[in-house]
Design a protein around this motif. Sequence first.
Motif: not given
Length: 315
Positions: A239, A24, A232, A235-236
């Motif tokens: 994205y 990540a 993580a 955050r992914l």
Amino acid sequence: MFYWRRVGRIWPVHLVALPLGIYAFYVAAKVDIDWPGLISSVFLVQTWFPDVTPTLPGNPVTWTLSVELLFYALFPLVAPFADRMRTRWLMVATAVGLFGMYLVNWVADATLDPTMARWVMRHPLVYLPEFLLGMTMALALRRGWRLPLHPVVPLAGLFGWTYLYYQERWPFSDVVEHQMEFAMRPMVGVLSALIILAFLQREARGHRGILNNRLLVSLGLWSYSFYLVHHAISRLATYEFGRMPDNNAVLFTLIGMAVVINVICWALFTYVEEPAEKWWRKHTPKRWLDRGGETGGSALPPAPRREAETAPAPV
């Protein structure tokens, strides 16, 4: 044996969650891996070094584990000395330490460049007063000390402080805003300790409160895994789908993400964390079992009776 148990509790799921953090925050973020920083995060010593890259290497949330590692290292050494101190002096030492924590944050911000100041504010030594706060509260309760306090009071205090800190700082001057920033960690530590204290006192009186709810107990069991993977995963998701809009509809997105993350945490707890810890305990060196017993005992010796301190105050 205490140290052995801590290793088995912390590292297995930390190492399993680490690749997700690397993906990540390095691979998906297109950030080059700084190997010294990443390796320091594997061993949870990253907060001791001021020049690691990025500032929070590896799985970023584990910087707090780096702080806790110092607490675990000190606990068996400090606990017997703390147990011999009178409760009032422990409280005085805790108050002085928390005020010192506030001063360190203030001085670091005033005298150091921003990067170095942030490192100082995250350094494990700066958080030692919170370690002392936890020990003081535990020993005080163990000796029969009580504080008339309903859980609603510190919960409201924490909610109010959080709202003021994040939402309503704009009416204040820059000086007041900075002081709130410096006091944030000690204040949250104290309010969190008071919340725990209030609930523990109710439990001691036989009140089964909301924290005994089966769902909340399960969430508590999964909380370490949640702590390791939530950042993580979020955050992914950012994205992939972009930042969430700033409106009320985002609540449904957050609920959905919380469900997904908790399912992952349940799996981590069920198939990694709990089995690994049981395996680790099963393989405790026999010489330690012979010396410390199956449970390993407590780092604290039985507290001597001090009538002036152990008589419970009315709640």
